[in-house]
Design an enzyme around this catalytic site. Structure first.
Site, PDB file in Angstrom:
ATOM      1  N   GLN A  24      46.319  -8.939  32.623  1.00  0.00           N
ATOM      2  CA  GLN A  24      44.630  -8.717  32.122  1.00  0.00           C
ATOM      3  C   GLN A  24      45.171  -7.195  33.021  1.00  0.00           C
ATOM      4  OE1 GLN A  24      41.400 -10.050  34.792  1.00  0.00           O
ATOM      5  NE2 GLN A  24      40.085  -8.300  34.107  1.00  0.00           N
ATOM      6  N   HIS A  54      36.812  -8.892  24.762  1.00  0.00           N
ATOM      7  CA  HIS A  54      37.457  -8.430  23.058  1.00  0.00           C
ATOM      8  C   HIS A  54      36.574  -8.981  22.051  1.00  0.00           C
ATOM      9  CE1 HIS A  54      41.548  -6.555  25.053  1.00  0.00           C
ATOM     10  NE2 HIS A  54      41.280  -7.080  25.318  1.00  0.00           N
ATOM     11  N   HIS A  88      35.746  -7.323  30.301  1.00  0.00           N
ATOM     12  CA  HIS A  88      35.612  -7.779  30.094  1.00  0.00           C
ATOM     13  C   HIS A  88      35.665  -8.160  28.557  1.00  0.00           C
ATOM     14  CE1 HIS A  88      40.035  -5.519  30.765  1.00  0.00           C
ATOM     15  NE2 HIS A  88      40.030  -6.417  28.962  1.00  0.00           N
ATOM     16  N   ASN A 139      40.890 -11.634  29.149  1.00  0.00           N
ATOM     17  CA  ASN A 139      42.636 -11.759  29.124  1.00  0.00           C
ATOM     18  C   ASN A 139      41.682 -11.835  31.422  1.00  0.00           C
ATOM     19  OD1 ASN A 139      44.161 -11.593  27.722  1.00  0.00           O
ATOM     20  ND2 ASN A 139      43.824  -9.697  27.230  1.00  0.00           N
ATOM     21  N   ASP A 182      37.923  -0.372  21.485  1.00  0.00           N
ATOM     22  CA  ASP A 182      39.477   0.118  22.395  1.00  0.00           C
ATOM     23  C   ASP A 182      39.559   1.146  21.517  1.00  0.00           C
ATOM     24  OD1 ASP A 182      40.928  -2.585  23.432  1.00  0.00           O
ATOM     25  OD2 ASP A 182      41.870  -0.970  23.050  1.00  0.00           O
ATOM     26  N   ILE A 183      40.348   1.904  23.336  1.00  0.00           N
ATOM     27  CA  ILE A 183      41.386   2.662  22.118  1.00  0.00           C
ATOM     28  C   ILE A 183      42.851   2.639  21.120  1.00  0.00           C
ATOM     29  CG2 ILE A 183      42.864   2.859  24.761  1.00  0.00           C
ATOM     30  CD1 ILE A 183      41.944   5.899  25.116  1.00  0.00           C
TER      31      ILE A 183
END
Ligand code: AMP
Length: 166
Positions: free
Chosen positions: A146, A154, A152, A139, A81-82
């Site tokens: 979301q 997490h 996706h 989400n 994740d960024i």
């Protein structure tokens, strides 16, 4: 709908059932549409989520933007994740276009679903978090907040994550 464009589907339905007008067709609520058709309802309106081809994860899948790959298999990709919320924060996405978990589970084939969860497990093994534990979040939609409309999960870990919702 059913692998066809909306226009093709509309034309087929018009011809088959002599329908004058149909309002909105969803990609994955076959049952509602079938029920409506059986009752010869002239217009049906069902809310749908159209996959946004320009979302950031679609760009990652097309290698249009950089990302830090963790693992991948035939049907799924895992990357960092960024904006990590924990020491380990990895996203796992299917390679095919699904908007959210519900859409994925409704439409993906068993191979895709198996590959997706296998990759989740492989990430857990690779990061050696199976014993200390982790959290998986997905989400969905407005109430789920979301942000990116490509399904996706997490995977969070590497510290005690506290209570589930604050
Ligand atoms: P969600 O709110 O569940 O849709 O989460 C979207 C996640 O995608 C957030 O945690 C973002 O930090 C993450 N994200 C957004 N853009 C990127 C990117 N280019 N590379 C990696 N993660 C991203």
């Amino acid at each position: 709908l059913f692998g066809k464009s909306i226009l093709e589907t509309q034309i087929d339905i018009f011809k088959k059932y002599n329908i004058d007008k149909i309002c909105v067709i969803t990609g994955y609520q076959k049952e509602k549409i079938n029920q409506a058709l059986k009752k010869r309802i002239v217009g049906i309106e069902i809310m749908t989520k159209i996959y946004d081809e320009d979302n950031v994860f679609a760009k990652i899948l097309k290698a249009k933007i950089p990302y830090e790959k963790v693992l991948e298999n035939k049907y799924a990709l895992a990357f960092n994740d960024i904006n990590p919320q924990a020491p380990i924060h990895i996203l796992v996405i299917p390679k095919n276009p699904y908007t959210d978990l519900y859409n994925f589970t409704q439409n993906a084939n068993l191979d895709e679903i198996k590959c997706f969860w296998e990759l989740v497990n492989n990430v857990i093994s690779k990061k050696v978090i199976e014993d200390n534990g982790f959290r998986i979040i997905t989400n969905s939609g407005k109430d789920g907040n979301q942000d990116v409309p490509h399904f996706h999960v997490h995977i969070l870990g590497g510290k005690n994550l506290g209570r589930m919702i604050n």
